[in-house]
Every structure is written in C-alpha cells, then in structure tokens.
Design a protein around this motif. Structure first.
Motif, short mmCIF file in Angstrom:
data_model
loop_
_atom_site.label_atom_id
_atom_site.label_comp_id
_atom_site.label_asym_id
_atom_site.label_seq_id
_atom_site.Cartn_x
_atom_site.Cartn_y
_atom_site.Cartn_z
N ALA A 160 1.32 3.95 -3.28
CA ALA A 160 0.67 5.25 -3.11
C ALA A 160 1.67 6.39 -3.24
N PHE B 245 0.80 -1.22 0.00
CA PHE B 245 0.00 0.00 0.00
C PHE B 245 0.84 1.28 0.00
N TRP C 184 1.45 9.35 -6.16
CA TRP C 184 1.38 10.77 -5.85
C TRP C 184 2.54 11.55 -6.47
#
Length: 381
Positions: free
Chosen positions: A180, A176, A184
């Motif tokens: 992520a 995760f 971003w």
C-alpha cells in the motif's frame, strides 16, 4: 388671581402670576355663582348625614357594642374558658394517658418481645451459618477454580497469544502495509497532483472569470439603476404625502383643535375650581347652621339632663352607695371570709381523720398478716 382659595387647592403653576384674559374672568364669576347654588343643598345634606352618623355612633353603636361585648364575655367566653380548663383539658389528658398505655400494651411490648426473644436470636444464628457457608464456598472456589484457571492462563494462553500476535504482525506488514505504501508513493500521489492542477485551471477559466465579468459589467450597473429609480420614487411620494396629508393635518390641529381644546380645558378647570370653592364656602355655612342647631339642642335637651344628673341622680347614687351598697358588700365579704375559714378547718379535720384511719388500718394489717415482702416488678421491654 383674586377671590377665595381653598386650602386643599394645588400649588400655583409657574405661570400663575401672568395676567389672565378677559374670557377667563368673564367665565369664572357666573360659574362660581351657579356652582355655589348647586353645591349648597348637597353640602347641607352631607354635613347633616355626617353629624347624624357621628351622633348615632356615639349614642347608639358605642353603648350597644360595649353591652354586647360584656354579654358575650359573660355568657360565652367565661363559660367556654371554664369548660376548657376544668373539663376538656383534664379529660383529654386522661384519654391521652389511656390511649398511650393501650397502644404500648397492644403494639409496642409484643413486637419488642418478638424482636428480642425470637427474631434477634434467629438472625444471629442465620448470620453465623451464612458466614460459615460463605467461607467454605470461597475456599472451595479458590482451590477448584481460581488456581487451575490461573495456571492455564499463565502457562498456556499467554505464550500462545504472544506467538500468534508476532506472526500476524509480520504477515500484515509484508502482505498489506509495504504494497500500500509503494502504491501511494509511486502511483496515486503523482496522479492526484496532475488531476488537481487540471481541475484548478478549468475552474479558473470556465467558472471564476465569467462570473467576475458578469458581476462587474452587468449586475453592478443594473443595481445602481434600480437604486436610483427607487430613490426618485420615494422622494416623489414623500413630497406628495407632506403636502397632501401632513400640512392639512397640522393646520387643522393648529387652527381648529388646539383653540377648541384650550377653551374646553378652561371651562373644565374653572368648573372644578368653582366646585372646590363652593364646597368650602358651603361647608362654612353648614358648619355655622349645624353649630347653631347644636347649641339650641344643647340648651333645650342636654343642659336639663346634665342638671338632673348632677344635682339629683348623682347625689342620690352617692348616698345609696355610701349607706346601702358598701355596708351590704362589707357584710357579704365578711360572711364569705368566715365561710372560707370554716371550710379550711373542716377540710383539715377531714384530712387528719383520714390519716389516722389509714395509720390504724396499716397497724392492724401488720399485726394480723405481718410485714409483706417487697416485690420488684420487672420492667417491661
């Protein structure tokens, strides 16, 4: 200002030394004459009522009040005080002692005995039993529950939880967190910067620039025109109100109401001053008349009564007091002292007789029954 001035009149104003007008002088003398004629009967009646009231208070109310006070003290206060001190207070004290002993015997001693001999021992036994049961329960709970639970927690649950926590942390980091962060950093941040620049350019040229132009070239000139129109209208209305309302009202006050008010104030002031002067002058007249009437009454009534009292009744009273009342009072006091001394001697003789009878009775009881054993009474709880 000439003329009679009352003592209670107010202090003259700073302008009192100025010359007065002819209207004031013309109004003052008739007003004072009329007020004197009107006030003189009222002052005569008032002073007569005051003199009658003083005489009634001194001659009737004072003696009647003193007589009623003496009667009340003799007939009510003294008997009530004697009854309170001789009957009510001793009776109340006796009733209080009886009530205290009754309440103590019926409520205090039974509950004290119940507490001391029943409830307190039972409570102590229950306390000992409860402490023993609590100690046994604590020992059993420690051996059967606390020690096994502590061993399971220390040896099994803590290592298993640590292992599971490490595995979940590694899975969450690689499944995760890292995806992520990459999304971003390389996708969302560049797209957001470009979108923000486009929106800022659109806002500047589609909204801000037209609004500034509208405010500068339309709203500001329109507002200035509206303010100028309102100022002009206000100036016109102010001029109309001044010359149509204020100027007529000022003229009415200055040339009509103010002179009428000054004249009315002059009349009222002169009437009040004339009433005060007439009251003082009529007071002196009535004082002179009442003083003359009082002198006549004194010569016709009071002086004969004083002579009768001084030359007839007072000498007769002195003779009666010296030759009759004082000897009778001395004889009564001597008889009272003799009776009191005889009573004291009789009471002392009776006390001696009672003491001799008690001692003889005690000797007879000891000779017949012997000396009684002293029994100590056990104190109640």
């Amino acid at each position: 200002m000439t003329g009679y001035q009352p003592r209670h009149a107010s202090a003259p104003s700073p302008r009192g030394h100025e010359p007065e007008g002819c209207l004031t002088v013309a109004v003052r003398l008739p007003v004072r004459v009329v007020m004197f004629v009107l006030v003189l009967p009222v002052r005569l009646v008032w002073d007569g009522l005051v003199a009658a009231g003083r005489a009634f208070r001194r001659g009737v109310l004072g003696p009647v009040g003193r007589a009623l006070s003496w009667l009340g003290r003799v007939l009510l206060v003294t008997p009530a005080r004697w009854t309170w001190h001789r009957l009510v207070v001793p009776l109340g004290r006796g009733l209080a002692v009886v009530f205290r002993w009754t309440v103590t015997a019926l409520f205090v001693w039974p509950w004290a005995a119940l507490w001391r001999y029943v409830l307190l021992p039972v409570g102590r036994g229950a306390g000992w039993l409860g402490r023993g049961l609590a100690a046994a329960g604590a020992f059993l709970g420690r051996v059967l529950v606390v020690v096994p639970v502590t061993w399971v927690h220390t040896r099994l649950l803590v290592p298993l939880a640590r292992a599971v926590g490490r595995g979940c942390g590694l899975l969450g980091r690689y499944l995760f967190v890292l995806p992520a962060v990459l999304l971003w950093r390389h996708v969302l941040a560049p797209a957001g910067r470009g979108t923000g620049l486009a929106l800022a350019w659109l806002w500047r040229w589609l909204v801000a620039a037209p609004a500034a132009a509208l405010h500068r070239y339309v709203l500001v000139p329109l507002g200035r025109a509206v303010v100028a129109a309102v100022r002009g209208t206000g100036a016109v209305l102010l001029l109309l109100g001044r010359y149509l309302l204020v100027v007529p009202l000022v003229a009415l006050y200055r040339w009509v109401l103010a002179p009428a008010g000054r004249g009315l104030a002059l009349v009222v002031r002169e009437i009040a001053a004339a009433a005060a002067v007439a009251w003082r002058v009529t007071g002196r007249v009535t004082a002179f008349l009442l003083r003359g009437a009082g002198r006549v009454l004194y010569v016709l009534l009071v002086a004969p009564l004083i002579g009768l009292w001084r030359h007839v009744l007072a000498p007769f009273g002195r003779v009666l007091r010296g030759w009759v009342w004082q000897p009778v009072a001395a004889a009564c006091r001597a008889a009272g002292r003799a009776l009191r001394s005889a009573g004291y001697s009789v009471r002392s003789a009776l006390r001696a007789a009672r003491a001799s009878v008690r001692s003889a009775r005690a000797e007879i009881r000891r000779a017949l029954f012997g000396v009684p054993r002293s029994r100590e009474r056990e104190p109640l709880p």
